[in-house]
Design a protein around this motif. Structure first.
Motif, short mmCIF file in Angstrom:
data_model
loop_
_atom_site.label_atom_id
_atom_site.label_comp_id
_atom_site.label_asym_id
_atom_site.label_seq_id
_atom_site.Cartn_x
_atom_site.Cartn_y
_atom_site.Cartn_z
N VAL A 240 15.37 40.22 4.84
CA VAL A 240 16.61 40.02 5.61
C VAL A 240 16.41 39.10 6.81
N ALA A 241 15.24 38.48 6.95
CA ALA A 241 14.99 37.60 8.09
C ALA A 241 16.00 36.45 8.11
N GLY A 242 16.59 36.23 9.28
CA GLY A 242 17.54 35.13 9.44
C GLY A 242 18.90 35.37 8.80
N GLU A 243 19.13 36.55 8.28
CA GLU A 243 20.37 36.85 7.56
C GLU A 243 21.36 37.61 8.46
N ILE A 244 22.65 37.48 8.12
CA ILE A 244 23.70 38.32 8.70
C ILE A 244 24.33 39.08 7.55
N LEU A 245 24.05 40.38 7.46
CA LEU A 245 24.56 41.21 6.39
C LEU A 245 25.91 41.80 6.76
N ASP A 246 26.67 42.16 5.76
CA ASP A 246 27.91 42.89 6.00
C ASP A 246 27.57 44.37 6.21
N GLU A 247 28.21 44.99 7.18
CA GLU A 247 27.95 46.40 7.46
C GLU A 247 28.14 47.26 6.21
N ALA A 248 29.10 46.88 5.37
CA ALA A 248 29.38 47.66 4.16
C ALA A 248 28.22 47.65 3.17
N ASP A 249 27.31 46.69 3.31
CA ASP A 249 26.17 46.58 2.39
C ASP A 249 24.96 47.40 2.86
N LEU A 250 25.08 48.06 4.00
CA LEU A 250 23.98 48.86 4.54
C LEU A 250 24.09 50.30 4.06
N PRO A 251 22.98 51.01 3.91
CA PRO A 251 21.61 50.54 4.13
C PRO A 251 21.06 49.79 2.92
N LYS A 252 20.03 48.99 3.16
CA LYS A 252 19.23 48.38 2.11
C LYS A 252 17.93 49.18 2.03
N ARG A 253 17.60 49.63 0.83
CA ARG A 253 16.39 50.45 0.65
C ARG A 253 15.52 49.82 -0.43
N PHE A 254 14.29 49.45 -0.06
CA PHE A 254 13.39 48.77 -0.98
C PHE A 254 12.10 49.57 -1.17
N THR A 255 11.49 49.36 -2.33
CA THR A 255 10.14 49.89 -2.56
C THR A 255 9.35 48.87 -3.35
N ALA A 256 8.05 48.85 -3.14
CA ALA A 256 7.18 47.92 -3.86
C ALA A 256 5.80 48.52 -4.00
N HIS A 257 5.17 48.24 -5.13
CA HIS A 257 3.76 48.55 -5.34
C HIS A 257 3.01 47.23 -5.21
N SER A 258 2.08 47.16 -4.28
CA SER A 258 1.40 45.88 -4.06
C SER A 258 -0.04 46.08 -3.65
N VAL A 287 10.84 50.55 2.52
CA VAL A 287 11.44 49.88 3.66
C VAL A 287 12.94 50.12 3.63
N SER A 288 13.50 50.45 4.77
CA SER A 288 14.96 50.61 4.90
C SER A 288 15.48 49.69 5.99
N ILE A 289 16.63 49.10 5.71
CA ILE A 289 17.35 48.26 6.67
C ILE A 289 18.68 48.96 6.93
N THR A 290 18.93 49.37 8.18
CA THR A 290 20.07 50.25 8.44
C THR A 290 20.92 49.80 9.62
N HIS A 291 22.08 50.45 9.71
CA HIS A 291 22.92 50.39 10.90
C HIS A 291 22.21 51.16 12.01
N PRO A 292 22.27 50.68 13.26
CA PRO A 292 21.59 51.37 14.36
C PRO A 292 21.93 52.85 14.48
N ASP A 293 23.16 53.21 14.17
CA ASP A 293 23.58 54.61 14.31
C ASP A 293 22.92 55.53 13.28
N HIS A 294 22.34 54.97 12.24
CA HIS A 294 21.84 55.77 11.13
C HIS A 294 20.32 55.75 11.00
N SER A 295 19.62 55.05 11.87
CA SER A 295 18.19 54.85 11.66
C SER A 295 17.38 56.13 11.84
N ASP A 296 17.75 56.99 12.77
CA ASP A 296 17.00 58.23 12.96
C ASP A 296 17.13 59.14 11.74
#
Length: 430
Positions: A240-258, A287-296
């Protein structure tokens, strides 16, 4: 990265947060640089206004035939042009110095994080499972007869040096099974999107999650300036670096085996036996990308995802909240999950789940657009191991070891092991 406006508004609170981490105050140096930078910008703007005024007056002086005034104003325009260029360069230099200083200062701890100097001051908040009572002296993973057949440290040393291992046979199969099991749980049950990303990244990607510039010695840089990731948190968060996401698309939740690579700088003499601390290892990251109100709330959710893996594997564990002196550079709050290792007769860390607030997002310029309108705001980012594969393997074999050197495998892994339920003393699957 810290918000300079927040430091201006409450420098005492900023220094108090650093003090909780055992660090000296920094606000005076930061605000001095900031004031000098802003003074250069203001002076440049004033000089530009003077130049504009003089430029207009040049034509008027020429029109009325005032040669002396015309020459004076023309010289003033040229002088102001040079002054503006000098002030802009000074402002850029001071802005770079300010950013460089802010880039080396760790995140401030959340209010509920316990104060403390080191790991001895971490606070246990949860414990699950009862360590098994052995009727023999339990061994460490590399001493278990059935497991030792699949751990080849000598060949790894020949190929790469110390802190590497070659896995073979049943142990290699178990290692693969664990990563597949974790990914399946996270994607099919925990709602994470699987990602297969690069393990070589640009320096700005490492900067975004806080590995650079301060901790470059902890990672490996290639000859062309790329970096081997110490964790897939780096590549996943920077999606999400350099991006402006729509609030409606949050949260983004990713997983990876590396694959992950760490120099283990500063760890000389620690955990040199076995595969507990390696230069190259594998991890399933969340990794989760969230709205500030929901991060905790999201941090608690991620913690449950990681704990659930251990519970399915029937591995006793405890969860601690790290004190201010033991937290990582980018974290506001971190929970460590420690698996019970009977061979060491202690709990050892197998996962860290951290919330970073907007600290990483500011470094990456990652924002979201509020649904109700308004200016874009910085996202909150979180990361956690779900889990470290090698350490999970250690926990599985040490907790499942038998007196004859065989290992009973957790039921959850049987489908991933082709229906096999144990590793024999000879290192075969049975």
């Amino acid at each position: 990265m810290h918000d300079i406006r927040a430091i201006r508004d409450n420098p005492a609170a900023f220094d108090a947060g650093l003090a909780r981490r055992g660090l000296p105050p920094q606000s005076a140096d930061i605000l001095s640089l900031d004031e000098a930078r802003r003074a250069c910008i203001l002076a440049s703007e004033t000089a530009q206004a003077d130049r504009n005024t003089a430029s207009k007056d040049v034509g008027a002086a020429k029109a009325r035939g005032d040669a002396a005034e015309f020459e004076r104003l023309r010289a003033l325009v040229s002088e102001k042009k040079d002054e503006i260029a000098r002030l802009e360069d000074e402002a850029k230099d001071k802005d770079a110095a300010l950013r460089d200083l802010l880039a080396t200062i760790p995140n401030l701890p959340a209010e509920d994080v316990p104060d403390g100097a080191d790991e001895a001051d971490n606070v246990e908040i949860n414990r699950w499972g009862t360590p098994r009572a052995f009727d023999f002296q339990p061994r460490e993973h590399f001493e278990i007869k059935g497991v030792s057949h699949g751990l080849d440290f000598e060949t790894a040393a020949k190929l790469s040096g110390s802190r590497f291992v070659v896995l073979t046979g049943a142990v290699a199969r178990l290692h693969r099974a664990l990563s597949q099991f974790m990914l399946d749980i996270h994607t099919l049950e925990n709602g994470l999107t699987e990602v297969n990303g690069p393990v070589l990244v640009r320096p700005e990607t490492m900067f975004g999650t806080g590995q650079l510039p301060k901790f470059g010695e902890d990672s490996y840089e290639t000859t062309n300036g790329w970096w081997l990731i110490p964790t897939s948190e780096v590549s996943l968060t920077n999606i999400v670096a350099g991006e402006i996401l729509d609030e409606a698309d949050l949260p983004k939740r990713f997983t990876a085996h590396s694959l992950c690579f760490r120099s283990e700088a500063g760890s000389a003499g620690r955990d040199t036996a076995g595969m507990l601390r390696q230069h190259q290892f594998e991890k399933v990251e969340m990794v989760s990308i969230t709205h500030p109100d929901h991060s905790d709330a999201e941090q608690k959710r991620m913690l449950g995802c990681a704990e659930g893996i251990l519970e399915r594997l029937e591995i006793p564990y405890r969860t601690v909240v790290l004190c201010t002196g033991d937290m990582g550079f980018g974290a506001r709050r971190t929970y460590d999950i420690e698996a019970w290792l009977p061979g060491q007769d202690t709990y050892r860390e197998i996962s860290s789940v951290s919330t970073c607030g907007d600290f990483q997002a500011r470094r990456m310029n990652a924002r979201f657009r509020p649904t109700g309108g308004g200016k874009p705001e910085f996202l909150h980012t979180l990361n956690g191991s779900g889990l470290a594969v090698g350490r999970c393997l250690i926990a599985v074999v040490e907790n499942g070891q038998q007196a004859d050197g065989s290992v009973l495998l957790p039921k959850a892994l049987h489908p991933y092991m082709g229906g096999k339920t144990r590793i024999t003393p000879e290192g075969q699957l049975d």
